[in-house]
Design an enzyme around this catalytic site. Structure first.
Site, short mmCIF file in Angstrom:
data_model
loop_
_atom_site.label_atom_id
_atom_site.label_comp_id
_atom_site.label_asym_id
_atom_site.label_seq_id
_atom_site.Cartn_x
_atom_site.Cartn_y
_atom_site.Cartn_z
N GLU A 16 72.37 31.75 -45.91
CA GLU A 16 72.57 33.64 -46.13
C GLU A 16 73.89 33.22 -46.19
O GLU A 16 74.54 33.73 -45.84
CB GLU A 16 72.15 33.71 -45.33
CG GLU A 16 72.37 33.73 -43.81
CD GLU A 16 71.71 32.67 -42.67
OE1 GLU A 16 71.41 32.96 -41.80
OE2 GLU A 16 70.70 31.99 -43.35
N ASP A 36 78.60 34.97 -43.90
CA ASP A 36 77.50 34.68 -43.59
C ASP A 36 76.75 36.07 -42.95
O ASP A 36 77.20 37.34 -42.48
CB ASP A 36 77.65 33.56 -42.38
CG ASP A 36 76.00 33.56 -41.11
OD1 ASP A 36 75.75 31.62 -42.22
OD2 ASP A 36 75.36 34.10 -41.14
#
Length: 680
Positions: A602, A559
């Site tokens: 993301e 992430d």
């Protein structure tokens, strides 16, 4: 003496030439009618030999006419050739009788002469006409029969063969209805009964009971003092099969276009006409009953902005001869937006000038919507007949005149055979040279059939099947030419080939579209990585293999740290660039057997087959360092990483995604920019 005087008076005044000769052929009497018939006066002929009236080369009755007359006691209506004083030859009918003296002894021959030249010529002309008609009939591709009072009285060889009989004798006397299939007998009887001359189609029946589709054309003609009906029969089975094949090919094309959601169009720049296939109307939302629109009307069916784009591409294609393909939106005031893929190509004439645009339109709404979700086919004869000899053309029928686009027979017959063919035949040989060889074969074989390319008066070339048959007319050899035009059959065959090419082209386009749709369904539009769906499918497969074969398997989840803050600070375009660069970093730090996917937002995920926990942690740490050491344009970008691996204790029931996600959460909670391995 009185009887002799009366007889002499009758002879002298008779309108029929009466001549008497002695037994040595010397002329003894010569009346006024003989003077008029032969041109000699009595003074010139009395005492001369009768042989002066016989043309050179004539040898009637072996030269001993008197003996033959005496032996028979007379001869009636003997047709012979004679010659007048001026040298003109003509035909006479002689009635010969014997002259006896008082003792009953033959002393001479009396000849009554009648001029039958016109009658003889008419008879010869009739025989020649019948011979020509017979030759034309025998050489015809069509079966021709003559019927009188409903019964066949004559037919040509083609008719006998067409209906499967062995000889003409089998046909003579049969009813015309015997050659019709049961379902067509009423129709044929009606046409014959009404004396109709137009062509019509019916089902005919052969001797063996088999049937075939035929085109019939009949006409009333004089026949030996009565009216008869001549009927031409042409087997159109092949034509029907060709038409049916063409219809089937067109149906296949229509079905293929329907399945592929693809229509075809053609724009004739000379006439301005636009032609659409049936599927085009459905694709454009137009009722076929309204017909195709004109060019401005067609553009109006597209979104205004896209109509301008299509018009510009069409203009460019016309001017530069290019091929174009573009995705366009349909104009729709309501309802969901629909997309069409328009492909077009310019077609030029022999001079290089663009005369047509042609192409396809495909419904690509589903593909475009998918991209938007993931980032947007002889006079009775219709054949031509012609007689010619070394001097040129002799005669032809109206079908030949029409076939060669001549004004009338005179124009047709004034043409030289060499002008009726192009310089070269399709095989590359000169027509003049090849024609000489073919003529030799025809004269030698008595009949020769072959395909040929001819040329009309307007210069247009067309294919024919030709039959050459040598015949004799007016005691001289001539060639009978029979032409059967193949233009329609060749055009139909070419259409079938063209439709096959279109089908193959559309099939290839459909396959390409399916491949593209499949790729779009499994690929992330922004990063080019596999998407969440593709990753889940691969994970399920690798999990089954690892469990079955007791092999290691690991999942790494990443992430991007503080990504929302990055977007708020630098904007979404810069954020998208970070995601794209992140994808490149991940791909450069994994093996070919590994899989990298964008899991969402993301978040990224790596699937590492044949990799245990230690190896996965090592790879994850290498990736984390790669992010930290990379040259970022705005600020340092780091990632938090979670690692999960199969263990022997939980090999059957194990959710690696859930475990990796929990490990990732620990990395983020522990300060980010770190790797955490999930442990039970």
């Amino acid at each position: 003496m009185d009887q002799a005087a009366r007889a002499a008076a009758i002879v002298a005044s008779s309108s029929v030439a009466i001549i008497s000769c002695d037994l040595q052929r010397g002329i003894a009497s010569w009346n006024a009618a003989a003077e008029q018939l032969y041109g000699y006066s009595a003074q010139e002929m009395i005492g001369r030999s009768h042989d002066i009236l016989i043309p050179p080369g004539s040898d009637e009755l072996h030269g001993d006419l008197a003996s033959e007359v005496i032996a028979r006691g007379g001869i009636e209506a003997l047709e012979v050739e004679r010659v007048r004083k001026n040298g003109e030859r003509f035909y006479v009918s002689l009635s010969l009788s014997v002259i006896y003296d008082d003792d009953g002894k033959p002393t001479g021959i009396c000849a009554v002469c009648r001029d039958i030249t016109e009658k003889r010529r008419a008879k010869e002309a009739l025989a020649e006409s019948e011979e020509r008609l017979k030759s034309l009939s025998d050489a015809s591709f069509e079966g021709i029969a003559v019927s009188r009072k409903g019964l066949i009285v004559d037919a040509n060889a083609a008719f006998v063969t067409l209906f499967g009989y062995d000889s003409l004798q089998e046909i003579i006397g049969k009813s015309a209805g015997d050659f019709a299939a049961p379902e067509s007998r009423a129709l044929i009887a009606q046409k014959n009964g009404n004396g109709e001359e137009g062509a019509y189609e019916a089902l005919c029946q052969r001797k063996d009971g088999s049937t075939f589709c035929a085109e019939l054309r009949g006409r009333q003609i004089p026949w030996r003092g009565e009216l008869a009906r001549v009927t031409a029969v042409q087997d159109i089975t092949i034509r029907k099969e060709t038409e049916n094949a063409l219809r089937r090919s067109e149906a296949k094309l229509i079905e293929a276009q329907r399945v592929a959601k693809m229509g075809s169009w053609d724009y004739d720049l000379v006439t301005g006409d636009i032609t659409w296939s049936g599927e085009m109307f459905r694709l454009m939302g137009i009722d076929p009953a309204q017909g195709e629109p004109d060019y401005p009307g067609m553009l109006a069916h597209y979104h205004p902005e896209d109509a301008i784009k299509l018009d510009a591409l069409s203009t460019q294609a016309i001017e530069q001869g290019i091929v174009f393909a573009v995705d366009l939106r349909l104009a729709s005031a309501q309802g969901p937006l629909e997309w069409r893929h328009v492909a077009g190509a310019a077609i030029a004439d022999p001079d290089g000038k663009t005369v047509r645009l042609t192409g396809t339109v495909t419904d690509v709404t589903e593909r475009m919507l998918s991209e938007e979700r993931s980032r947007v086919l002889f006079e009775n004869s219709c054949d031509g007949h012609l007689f010619w000899d070394k001097s040129g053309l002799i005669d032809c029928n109206e079908a030949a005149v029409t076939m060669f686009r001549c004004t009338d027979k005179a124009e047709m017959l004034s043409s030289h055979p060499a002008l009726m063919s192009p310089e070269f035949q399709p095989d590359g040989r000169r027509s003049s040279e090849k024609r000489i060889e073919i003529d030799k074969v025809a004269w030698a074989s008595k009949r020769h059939r072959f395909e040929w390319t001819h040329k009309r008066r307007n210069g247009e070339e067309f294919p024919v099947e030709v039959t050459l048959t040598p015949v004799t007319l007016r005691e001289r050899p001539v060639m009978l030419v029979n032409w059967h035009e193949l233009t329609e059959r060749k055009r139909a065959e070419q259409q079938i080939k063209d439709y096959a090419i279109v089908l193959e082209y559309q099939k290839a386009q459909l396959e390409e579209a399916n491949v593209a749709l499949s790729l779009l369904a499994t690929t992330d539009g922004l990063t080019g990585l596999k998407n969440h769906r593709a990753f889940q499918e691969r994970l399920s497969l690798e999990m089954d293999l690892a469990v079955r074969h007791h092999q290691p398997l690991s999942v790494v989840m990443l992430d991007v740290d503080h990504f929302k803050q990055f977007n708020d600070t630098f904007g979404h375009p810069e954020g998208d660039e970070v995601l794209r660069q992140s994808a490149k970093l991940l791909l450069t730090n994994v093996r070919e057997t590994d899989m990298v996917a964008r899991y969402g937002g993301e978040e990224f995920v790596m699937l590492l087959p044949q990799t245990d926990a230690a190896g996965a942690v090592c790879i994850a740490e290498r990736v984390r360092q790669a992010f930290q050491q990379a040259a970022w344009s705005k600020r340092l970008v780091t990632v938090s990483v979670g690692v999960a691996s199969l263990s022997e204790k939980s090999r059957v029931e194990c959710n690696l995604i859930d475990q990796a996600d929990k490990a990732l959460y620990r990395s983020k909670s522990g300060g980010r920019n770190r790797v955490t391995n999930y442990s039970e």
